[in-house]
Scaffold this motif. Structure first.
Motif, PDB file in Angstrom:
ATOM      1  N   TRP A 191       0.813  -1.212   0.000  1.00 62.25           N
ATOM      2  CA  TRP A 191       0.000   0.000   0.000  1.00 62.25           C
ATOM      3  C   TRP A 191       0.855   1.274   0.000  1.00 62.25           C
ATOM      4  O   TRP A 191       0.355   2.336  -0.309  1.00 62.25           O
ATOM      5  N   GLU A 192       2.155   1.133   0.311  1.00 60.38           N
ATOM      6  CA  GLU A 192       3.036   2.297   0.259  1.00 60.38           C
ATOM      7  C   GLU A 192       3.448   2.643  -1.175  1.00 60.38           C
ATOM      8  O   GLU A 192       3.924   3.740  -1.427  1.00 60.38           O
ATOM      9  N   ARG A 193       3.287   1.691  -2.081  1.00 60.74           N
ATOM     10  CA  ARG A 193       3.551   1.884  -3.509  1.00 60.74           C
ATOM     11  C   ARG A 193       4.941   2.466  -3.766  1.00 60.74           C
ATOM     12  O   ARG A 193       5.106   3.450  -4.487  1.00 60.74           O
ATOM     13  N   ARG A 194       5.958   1.836  -3.160  1.00 59.01           N
ATOM     14  CA  ARG A 194       7.345   2.280  -3.349  1.00 59.01           C
ATOM     15  C   ARG A 194       7.740   2.144  -4.816  1.00 59.01           C
ATOM     16  O   ARG A 194       7.501   1.117  -5.441  1.00 59.01           O
ATOM     17  N   LEU A 195       8.372   3.161  -5.345  1.00 55.32           N
ATOM     18  CA  LEU A 195       8.751   3.184  -6.753  1.00 55.32           C
ATOM     19  C   LEU A 195       9.704   2.043  -7.106  1.00 55.32           C
ATOM     20  O   LEU A 195       9.530   1.376  -8.138  1.00 55.32           O
ATOM     21  N   GLU A 201      -9.098  -6.394   7.294  1.00 58.67           N
ATOM     22  CA  GLU A 201      -9.850  -5.564   8.237  1.00 58.67           C
ATOM     23  C   GLU A 201      -9.076  -5.273   9.520  1.00 58.67           C
ATOM     24  O   GLU A 201      -9.113  -4.164  10.019  1.00 58.67           O
ATOM     25  N   ARG A 202      -8.376  -6.263  10.056  1.00 62.65           N
ATOM     26  CA  ARG A 202      -7.717  -6.078  11.349  1.00 62.65           C
ATOM     27  C   ARG A 202      -6.320  -5.489  11.250  1.00 62.65           C
ATOM     28  O   ARG A 202      -5.897  -4.770  12.134  1.00 62.65           O
ATOM     29  N   VAL A 203      -5.575  -5.837  10.210  1.00 60.97           N
ATOM     30  CA  VAL A 203      -4.171  -5.437  10.145  1.00 60.97           C
ATOM     31  C   VAL A 203      -3.922  -4.385   9.073  1.00 60.97           C
ATOM     32  O   VAL A 203      -3.410  -3.305   9.356  1.00 60.97           O
ATOM     33  N   THR A 204      -4.287  -4.706   7.845  1.00 59.28           N
ATOM     34  CA  THR A 204      -3.944  -3.822   6.733  1.00 59.28           C
ATOM     35  C   THR A 204      -4.591  -2.448   6.887  1.00 59.28           C
ATOM     36  O   THR A 204      -3.932  -1.428   6.670  1.00 59.28           O
ATOM     37  N   LYS A 205      -5.854  -2.408   7.260  1.00 61.04           N
ATOM     38  CA  LYS A 205      -6.526  -1.115   7.422  1.00 61.04           C
ATOM     39  C   LYS A 205      -5.817  -0.264   8.476  1.00 61.04           C
ATOM     40  O   LYS A 205      -5.668   0.939   8.299  1.00 61.04           O
ATOM     41  N   ARG A 206      -5.384  -0.894   9.565  1.00 62.65           N
ATOM     42  CA  ARG A 206      -4.707  -0.148  10.622  1.00 62.65           C
ATOM     43  C   ARG A 206      -3.352   0.356  10.142  1.00 62.65           C
ATOM     44  O   ARG A 206      -3.012   1.523  10.313  1.00 62.65           O
ATOM     45  N   LEU A 207      -2.570  -0.531   9.513  1.00 68.41           N
ATOM     46  CA  LEU A 207      -1.238  -0.134   9.053  1.00 68.41           C
ATOM     47  C   LEU A 207      -1.298   0.911   7.943  1.00 68.41           C
ATOM     48  O   LEU A 207      -0.478   1.821   7.890  1.00 68.41           O
ATOM     49  N   ALA A 208      -2.254   0.755   7.053  1.00 70.57           N
ATOM     50  CA  ALA A 208      -2.391   1.692   5.937  1.00 70.57           C
ATOM     51  C   ALA A 208      -3.204   2.931   6.316  1.00 70.57           C
ATOM     52  O   ALA A 208      -3.323   3.844   5.506  1.00 70.57           O
ATOM     53  N   ARG A 209      -3.768   2.912   7.519  1.00 66.15           N
ATOM     54  CA  ARG A 209      -4.575   4.035   8.028  1.00 66.15           C
ATOM     55  C   ARG A 209      -5.721   4.384   7.074  1.00 66.15           C
ATOM     56  O   ARG A 209      -5.895   5.533   6.670  1.00 66.15           O
ATOM     57  N   THR A 210      -6.474   3.335   6.736  1.00 64.26           N
ATOM     58  CA  THR A 210      -7.592   3.537   5.811  1.00 64.26           C
ATOM     59  C   THR A 210      -8.950   3.376   6.479  1.00 64.26           C
ATOM     60  O   THR A 210      -9.958   3.242   5.798  1.00 64.26           O
ATOM     61  N   GLY A 211      -8.984   3.356   7.798  1.00 63.84           N
ATOM     62  CA  GLY A 211     -10.264   3.271   8.496  1.00 63.84           C
ATOM     63  C   GLY A 211     -10.274   2.200   9.552  1.00 63.84           C
ATOM     64  O   GLY A 211      -9.258   1.572   9.852  1.00 63.84           O
ATOM     65  N   TYR A 212     -11.454   2.003  10.120  1.00 63.59           N
ATOM     66  CA  TYR A 212     -11.642   1.037  11.199  1.00 63.59           C
ATOM     67  C   TYR A 212     -12.168  -0.286  10.640  1.00 63.59           C
ATOM     68  O   TYR A 212     -12.816  -0.300   9.590  1.00 63.59           O
ATOM     69  N   PRO A 213     -11.900  -1.388  11.347  1.00 67.19           N
ATOM     70  CA  PRO A 213     -12.390  -2.687  10.881  1.00 67.19           C
ATOM     71  C   PRO A 213     -13.914  -2.731  10.800  1.00 67.19           C
ATOM     72  O   PRO A 213     -14.611  -2.134  11.619  1.00 67.19           O
ATOM     73  N   ASP A 214     -14.396  -3.419   9.813  1.00 68.99           N
ATOM     74  CA  ASP A 214     -15.827  -3.632   9.628  1.00 68.99           C
ATOM     75  C   ASP A 214     -16.208  -4.903  10.379  1.00 68.99           C
ATOM     76  O   ASP A 214     -15.741  -6.006  10.054  1.00 68.99           O
ATOM     77  N   GLY A 215     -17.062  -4.768  11.381  1.00 71.14           N
ATOM     78  CA  GLY A 215     -17.457  -5.896  12.224  1.00 71.14           C
ATOM     79  C   GLY A 215     -18.093  -7.036  11.449  1.00 71.14           C
ATOM     80  O   GLY A 215     -17.871  -8.209  11.759  1.00 71.14           O
ATOM     81  N   GLN A 216     -18.876  -6.721  10.428  1.00 73.26           N
ATOM     82  CA  GLN A 216     -19.528  -7.757   9.623  1.00 73.26           C
ATOM     83  C   GLN A 216     -18.483  -8.599   8.877  1.00 73.26           C
ATOM     84  O   GLN A 216     -18.614  -9.818   8.795  1.00 73.26           O
ATOM     85  N   CYS A 217     -17.460  -7.946   8.366  1.00 74.50           N
ATOM     86  CA  CYS A 217     -16.391  -8.668   7.662  1.00 74.50           C
ATOM     87  C   CYS A 217     -15.627  -9.567   8.635  1.00 74.50           C
ATOM     88  O   CYS A 217     -15.285 -10.700   8.299  1.00 74.50           O
ATOM     89  N   LEU A 218     -15.367  -9.055   9.827  1.00 74.28           N
ATOM     90  CA  LEU A 218     -14.650  -9.853  10.830  1.00 74.28           C
ATOM     91  C   LEU A 218     -15.458 -11.088  11.218  1.00 74.28           C
ATOM     92  O   LEU A 218     -14.911 -12.184  11.341  1.00 74.28           O
ATOM     93  N   LYS A 219     -16.761 -10.923  11.396  1.00 68.26           N
ATOM     94  CA  LYS A 219     -17.622 -12.071  11.736  1.00 68.26           C
ATOM     95  C   LYS A 219     -17.636 -13.092  10.600  1.00 68.26           C
ATOM     96  O   LYS A 219     -17.544 -14.294  10.826  1.00 68.26           O
ATOM     97  N   ALA A 220     -17.736 -12.600   9.367  1.00 68.81           N
ATOM     98  CA  ALA A 220     -17.756 -13.513   8.214  1.00 68.81           C
ATOM     99  C   ALA A 220     -16.442 -14.269   8.101  1.00 68.81           C
ATOM    100  O   ALA A 220     -16.433 -15.485   7.885  1.00 68.81           O
ATOM    101  N   GLY A 221     -15.318 -13.571   8.263  1.00 66.20           N
ATOM    102  CA  GLY A 221     -14.015 -14.231   8.197  1.00 66.20           C
ATOM    103  C   GLY A 221     -13.837 -15.267   9.285  1.00 66.20           C
ATOM    104  O   GLY A 221     -13.328 -16.367   9.042  1.00 66.20           O
ATOM    105  N   SER A 222     -14.270 -14.945  10.494  1.00 73.43           N
ATOM    106  CA  SER A 222     -14.166 -15.904  11.612  1.00 73.43           C
ATOM    107  C   SER A 222     -15.035 -17.125  11.362  1.00 73.43           C
ATOM    108  O   SER A 222     -14.648 -18.249  11.665  1.00 73.43           O
ATOM    109  N   ARG A 223     -16.211 -16.901  10.807  1.00 74.26           N
ATOM    110  CA  ARG A 223     -17.103 -18.022  10.491  1.00 74.26           C
ATOM    111  C   ARG A 223     -16.506 -18.884   9.369  1.00 74.26           C
ATOM    112  O   ARG A 223     -16.514 -20.112   9.430  1.00 74.26           O
TER     113      ARG A 223
END
Length: 139
Positions: free
Chosen positions: A35-39, A113-135
Motif C-alpha cells: 500500500w506504500e507503492r514504493r517506486l 480488516e484487522r491489520v492492513t486497514k490499521r497499518l495503511a490508516r484507511t479506516g476502522y475494521p468492519d465488524g460484519q467482515c470480521l464475523k464472516a471471516g471468523s465463520r
C-alpha cells in the motif's frame, strides 16, 4: 542468495516461504508494504503485489504460483509435486482453489480488516467482515 519481498501474514507469501524452506534455499526476507507503492518495488512488479522473488541470478518473479512453479522446476530436490501429469494437475487445481477461496473468504475479511486497514490508516475494521471471516475460517 534469493531475496523475497513479502508480507509476513500473507498466505501467498507464506506458501513461497514454505517452498523455499522445503527446498532448503537461503533467502533474505524483505518486508514490503504494498500500500506504500514504493517506486523501486513497482519497478520490479508493476502490479504492486507481494510476493516477489529475486533470484541469485537477478531474475524477478512475481505471484506465488509462478514463483513456486519456478522453484519446483529449477530445484528438483526434494520434489514437492507428484511425478505424473494428472496428479500434478490435481495438485495445481487444489492449490488454486484453496488460495482463491481462503483469500476471498478469510484473509480479505480478517487480515485486511484487522491489520492492513490499521497499518495503511484507511479506516476502522468492519465488524460484519470480521464475523464472516471468523465463520469462514472454521469451514
Amino acid at each position: 542468495m534469493f531475496r523475497l519481498y513479502h508480507l509476513p501474514l500473507s498466505p501467498f507469501c507464506r506458501k513461497v516461504r514454505l517452498v523455499l524452506a522445503e527446498k532448503k534455499l537461503e533467502v533474505d526476507l524483505i518486508e514490503e508494504r504494498p500500500w506504500e507503492r514504493r517506486l523501486d518495488f513497482l519497478r520490479m512488479n508493476p502490479a504492486g503485489m507481494v510476493p516477489v522473488l529475486v533470484t541469485d541470478k537477478g531474475l524477478v518473479l512475481a505471484e506465488s504460483r509462478a514463483i513456486t512453479g519456478y522453484l519446483e522446476d529449477t530445484y528438483l530436490e526434494p520434489p514437492l509435486m507428484p511425478s505424473t501429469p494428472v496428479a500434478r494437475a490435481e495438485v495445481r487445481r487444489l492449490v488454486a482453489w484453496f488460495d482463491d477461496k481462503f483469500n476471498r473468504e478469510v484473509t480479505e475479511n480478517l487480515l485486511y480488516e484487522r491489520v492492513t486497514k490499521r497499518l495503511a490508516r484507511t479506516g476502522y475494521p468492519d465488524g460484519q467482515c470480521l464475523k464472516a471471516g471468523s465463520r469462514n475460517i472454521r469451514v
